[in-house]
Design an enzyme around this catalytic site. Structure first.
Site, PDB file in Angstrom:
ATOM      1  N   ASP A   2       0.833  -1.195   0.000  1.00  0.00           N
ATOM      2  CA  ASP A   2       0.000   0.000   0.000  1.00  0.00           C
ATOM      3  C   ASP A   2       0.873   1.253   0.000  1.00  0.00           C
ATOM      4  OD1 ASP A   2      -2.319   1.408  -0.035  1.00  0.00           O
ATOM      5  OD2 ASP A   2      -2.872   1.017   2.048  1.00  0.00           O
ATOM      6  N   THR A  48     -10.985  -7.136  -4.792  1.00  0.00           N
ATOM      7  CA  THR A  48     -12.311  -7.046  -5.421  1.00  0.00           C
ATOM      8  C   THR A  48     -12.832  -5.605  -5.322  1.00  0.00           C
ATOM      9  OG1 THR A  48     -13.135  -7.906  -3.318  1.00  0.00           O
ATOM     10  CG2 THR A  48     -13.076  -9.445  -5.131  1.00  0.00           C
ATOM     11  N   ASN A  50     -10.895  -2.904  -5.511  1.00  0.00           N
ATOM     12  CA  ASN A  50     -10.106  -1.995  -6.355  1.00  0.00           C
ATOM     13  C   ASN A  50     -10.792  -1.660  -7.697  1.00  0.00           C
ATOM     14  OD1 ASN A  50      -6.872  -3.235  -5.252  1.00  0.00           O
ATOM     15  ND2 ASN A  50      -7.927  -1.362  -4.653  1.00  0.00           N
ATOM     16  N   ARG A 170       1.950  -4.919   6.140  1.00  0.00           N
ATOM     17  CA  ARG A 170       1.246  -3.889   5.367  1.00  0.00           C
ATOM     18  C   ARG A 170       2.043  -2.597   5.445  1.00  0.00           C
ATOM     19  NH1 ARG A 170      -5.041  -2.535   4.597  1.00  0.00           N
ATOM     20  NH2 ARG A 170      -4.776  -0.789   3.158  1.00  0.00           N
ATOM     21  N   ARG A 176      -4.838  -2.014   8.929  1.00  0.00           N
ATOM     22  CA  ARG A 176      -6.039  -2.831   8.751  1.00  0.00           C
ATOM     23  C   ARG A 176      -5.747  -3.959   7.758  1.00  0.00           C
ATOM     24  NH1 ARG A 176      -7.606   2.402   7.035  1.00  0.00           N
ATOM     25  NH2 ARG A 176      -7.187   2.694   4.827  1.00  0.00           N
ATOM     26  N   SER A 178      -8.153  -5.150   5.380  1.00  0.00           N
ATOM     27  CA  SER A 178      -8.798  -4.905   4.078  1.00  0.00           C
ATOM     28  C   SER A 178      -9.139  -6.180   3.311  1.00  0.00           C
ATOM     29  CB  SER A 178      -7.929  -3.980   3.220  1.00  0.00           C
ATOM     30  OG  SER A 178      -7.661  -2.780   3.882  1.00  0.00           O
TER      31      SER A 178
END
Ligand code: IPE
Ligand code: MG
Length: 227
Positions: A2, A48, A50, A170, A176, A178
């Site tokens: 990310d 899914t 995105n 992450r 999180r 996600s």
């Protein structure tokens, strides 16, 4: 992975420049993971959710995926890395599906590391699909409801061939999950770093691994039991 967009913004560039840089990070981290003898590396490349991004960004991401697969193919083979994917590939463009299938086929005998790309992947959707299939099997008396256990669920997930996750990293400061690998992260160690994905270098990855090594994984037991 990310922070591509924020990296680009900080550098005064278009979002896509962040994704291009992010693809270079993928290449570096994949190679480093294999070098560190990690057996399974799973990257959340496209969720899914995105699809809800601007169409132009989605199209560019798909193009980047095809060109990265083309570019990385020989390096995967050189490093004996087997490529796999999880997620619903049906709604991906044919160009992506074709290239992906080609690389998956050509790397299937590699034994050093399994690199899994999560593409059009969502863990909730994965569980829903598994429940549907299992329910049908119960309805048709292929499985008896009393026999449904962990292994029944696992064997119906996209991620059926993956072991439980040891470490989930992450980047970019978001803390999180996600909708990533919900079943397999039940006992994963979580590692969050503020570093944006395009800036995440092999040294940052090594730091995450060192941090992971220091953790005591008790799986519900007491400290005394596991020493
Ligand atoms: C991750 O970077 C790449 C994908 C999800 C494909 P982002 O694009 O989410 O970057 P930010 O969150 O906007 O910084
Ligand atoms: Mg993001």
């Amino acid at each position: 992975m990310d922070g591509n967009g924020r990296w680009a913004k900080k550098a005064g560039k278009k979002r896509f420049a962040g994704h291009t840089r992010g693809a270079e990070t993928v290449s570096e981290i994949v190679e480093e993971a294999a070098r560190k003898k990690i057996k399974f590396l799973t990257l959340f490349a496209f969720s899914t959710e995105n699809w809800n991004r601007p169409k132009k960004e989605v199209n560019l991401l798909m193009k980047l995926l095809v060109s990265s697969l083309k570019k990385e193919f020989s390096r995967l083979n050189k490093n004996k890395i087997k490529l796999c994917s999880v997620g619903d590939l049906n709604s991906l463009p044919n160009s992506v599906k074709d290239e992906l299938m080609f690389v998956i086929e050509k790397t299937k005998k590699n034994k050093k590391m399994v690199l899994t790309l999560a593409l059009n992947y969502g863990a909730k959707e994965e569980i829903i699909e598994a429940v549907k299939t299992i329910s049908n099997k119960v309805k048709n008396s292929i499985i008896s409801p009393e026999k449904v256990d962990e292994s029944t669920i696992i064997s119906h997930l996209y991620t059926r061939n993956l072991p439980p996750v040891d470490l989930l990293i992450r980047t970019s400061g978001e803390e999180r999950i996600s909708n990533f690998l919900l079943w397999h992260i039940a006992y994963a160690e979580l590692y969050f770093t503020k570093t944006l994905w395009p800036d995440f270098k092999k040294e940052d990855f090594q730091k995450a691994l060192i941090n992971y090594k220091k953790r005591e994984r008790r799986f519900g037991k007491t400290s005394e039991q596991i020493i």
